[in-house]
Design a protein around this motif. Structure first.
Motif, mmCIF file in Angstrom:
data_model
loop_
_atom_site.group_PDB
_atom_site.id
_atom_site.type_symbol
_atom_site.label_atom_id
_atom_site.label_comp_id
_atom_site.label_asym_id
_atom_site.label_seq_id
_atom_site.Cartn_x
_atom_site.Cartn_y
_atom_site.Cartn_z
ATOM 1 N N GLN A 139 42.506 35.004 18.959
ATOM 2 C CA GLN A 139 41.661 35.249 17.789
ATOM 3 C C GLN A 139 40.868 33.998 17.429
ATOM 4 N N CYS A 140 41.480 32.834 17.560
ATOM 5 C CA CYS A 140 40.778 31.573 17.276
ATOM 6 C C CYS A 140 39.588 31.396 18.216
ATOM 7 N N VAL A 141 39.762 31.781 19.476
ATOM 8 C CA VAL A 141 38.653 31.695 20.435
ATOM 9 C C VAL A 141 37.544 32.646 20.027
ATOM 10 N N ARG A 142 37.912 33.864 19.630
ATOM 11 C CA ARG A 142 36.891 34.813 19.175
ATOM 12 C C ARG A 142 36.141 34.276 17.960
ATOM 13 N N ASP A 143 36.871 33.574 17.088
ATOM 14 C CA ASP A 143 36.259 33.016 15.877
ATOM 15 C C ASP A 143 35.586 31.673 16.129
ATOM 16 N N GLN A 144 35.770 31.120 17.341
ATOM 17 C CA GLN A 144 35.256 29.788 17.671
ATOM 18 C C GLN A 144 35.801 28.731 16.704
ATOM 19 N N ASP A 145 37.053 28.892 16.316
ATOM 20 C CA ASP A 145 37.712 27.977 15.385
ATOM 21 C C ASP A 145 38.609 27.033 16.189
ATOM 22 N N ARG A 146 38.061 25.894 16.596
ATOM 23 C CA ARG A 146 38.788 24.987 17.480
ATOM 24 C C ARG A 146 39.929 24.278 16.777
ATOM 25 N N GLY A 147 39.754 23.975 15.506
ATOM 26 C CA GLY A 147 40.840 23.335 14.766
ATOM 27 C C GLY A 147 42.057 24.234 14.683
ATOM 28 N N ALA A 148 41.838 25.500 14.333
ATOM 29 C CA ALA A 148 42.942 26.462 14.262
ATOM 30 C C ALA A 148 43.505 26.742 15.653
ATOM 31 N N LEU A 149 42.670 26.666 16.690
ATOM 32 C CA LEU A 149 43.130 26.887 18.062
ATOM 33 C C LEU A 149 44.134 25.811 18.469
ATOM 34 N N VAL A 150 43.852 24.568 18.108
ATOM 35 C CA VAL A 150 44.786 23.487 18.419
ATOM 36 C C VAL A 150 46.115 23.711 17.699
ATOM 37 N N GLN A 151 46.038 24.108 16.429
ATOM 38 C CA GLN A 151 47.265 24.363 15.678
ATOM 39 C C GLN A 151 48.065 25.509 16.287
ATOM 40 N N ALA A 152 47.375 26.577 16.686
ATOM 41 C CA ALA A 152 48.060 27.709 17.306
ATOM 42 C C ALA A 152 48.642 27.313 18.664
ATOM 43 N N GLY A 153 47.951 26.427 19.373
ATOM 44 C CA GLY A 153 48.466 25.942 20.651
ATOM 45 C C GLY A 153 49.761 25.165 20.473
ATOM 46 N N TYR A 154 49.816 24.379 19.407
ATOM 47 C CA TYR A 154 51.061 23.655 19.117
ATOM 48 C C TYR A 154 52.183 24.648 18.816
ATOM 49 N N VAL A 155 51.883 25.678 18.019
ATOM 50 C CA VAL A 155 52.895 26.685 17.691
ATOM 51 C C VAL A 155 53.382 27.372 18.964
ATOM 52 N N PHE A 156 52.462 27.653 19.894
ATOM 53 C CA PHE A 156 52.832 28.274 21.173
ATOM 54 C C PHE A 156 53.847 27.414 21.914
ATOM 55 N N HIS A 157 53.519 26.137 22.064
ATOM 56 C CA HIS A 157 54.404 25.249 22.818
ATOM 57 C C HIS A 157 55.724 25.008 22.084
ATOM 58 N N SER A 158 55.660 24.814 20.777
ATOM 59 C CA SER A 158 56.901 24.579 20.036
ATOM 60 C C SER A 158 57.777 25.832 20.032
ATOM 61 N N SER A 159 57.141 27.007 20.077
ATOM 62 C CA SER A 159 57.913 28.254 20.153
ATOM 63 C C SER A 159 58.655 28.363 21.480
ATOM 64 N N LEU A 160 58.010 27.928 22.551
ATOM 65 C CA LEU A 160 58.680 27.952 23.852
ATOM 66 C C LEU A 160 59.865 26.988 23.902
ATOM 67 N N MET A 161 59.857 25.964 23.059
ATOM 68 C CA MET A 161 61.005 25.067 23.004
ATOM 69 C C MET A 161 62.264 25.811 22.559
ATOM 70 N N ARG A 162 62.076 26.873 21.773
ATOM 71 C CA ARG A 162 63.223 27.575 21.182
ATOM 72 C C ARG A 162 64.029 28.372 22.202
ATOM 73 N N ILE A 163 63.460 28.606 23.374
ATOM 74 C CA ILE A 163 64.209 29.389 24.363
ATOM 75 C C ILE A 163 65.464 28.649 24.810
ATOM 76 N N ALA A 164 65.488 27.326 24.617
ATOM 77 C CA ALA A 164 66.652 26.540 25.029
ATOM 78 C C ALA A 164 67.805 26.655 24.041
ATOM 79 N N ARG A 165 67.514 27.146 22.831
ATOM 80 C CA ARG A 165 68.530 27.215 21.774
ATOM 81 C C ARG A 165 69.215 25.862 21.616
#
Length: 227
Positions: free
Chosen positions: A119-145
């Protein structure tokens, strides 16, 4: 205590708007923040703006100099080396411990973050895209429990965001468009979800291979010059 939801304060909204400007490289490392310009752009008075700037300074995104004002923080070569190698080591450990993922629900936050990135790409919102990218990576950290692993990753959030912002700028300028950026993250997610730890680790190893540290020879990049 009642269940009334409170709207974000002007301070929170102003801090988020300025944070996105930094992450979108509209404000670059070393830039001085002009209060008069920001009050006009954000439509707020100076007291909440100054509180917002204090919040961002506490996060490490800004620094202040006596009688000169506040500036966007910079990272030197050692800072960048330490941040990127730490991120790589933490994510690799999360993959080694967490794949195959035992509970599919652990993948849902990363899946949701990926949709937010689209959605950030569709909106061309690069600041929000970076924030969402961080959430993506930090979410993948949780698979390790692994609580301590997550805490270390979260403790470096703001510096990771700055590096991810500068990586997005360099990649978009020299290597990939925003759609390719999303597909690169989709590949990583799909391999994690597949349960193939070796394939996911191999993809992770090249996921951040191209960055602002290695722009093509002979090109000019202000973000690179400000390392």
């Amino acid at each position: 205590m009642n269940g009334t939801l409170k709207s974000p304060t002007l301070v929170v909204l102003a801090a988020d708007a300025i944070r996105k400007k930094i992450l979108a490289a509209e404000l670059e490392p070393g830039d001085r923040l002009l209060e008069e310009r920001l009050t006009d752009e954000l439509g707020i008075s100076r007291p909440p703006l100054r509180e917002a700037l204090q919040v961002l300074e506490s996060e490490g995104l800004l620094y202040s100099l006596p009688r000169r004002g506040r500036f966007v923080s910079t990272l030197d070569e050692q800072d960048v080396y330490e941040i990127l190698t730490l991120r790589s080591a933490l994510e690799r450990l999360a993959f080694e411990v967490g794949i195959p993922v035992q509970d599919p629900a652990l993948l849902e936050p990363a899946r949701s973050a990926l949709e937010t990135m689209r959605q950030c790409v569709r909106d061309q919102d690069r600041g929000a895209l970076v924030q969402a990218g961080y959430v993506f990576h930090s979410s993948l950290m949780r698979i390790a429990r692994h609580r301590r692993l997550e805490e270390i990753y979260a403790g470096n959030q703001q510096q990771l965001l700055v590096c991810m912002s500068r990586n997005l700028l360099a990649r978009e300028r020299f290597y990939e468009d925003l759609d390719e950026h999303i597909e690169r993250h989709q590949r990583l997610f799909d391999l994690v979800a597949s349960g193939d730890a070796q394939a996911a680790l191999a993809e992770l190893a090249v996921h951040g291979e191209r960055s602002f540290q290695e722009v093509p020879p002979g090109t000019s990049n202000k973000a690179q010059d400000n390392k």
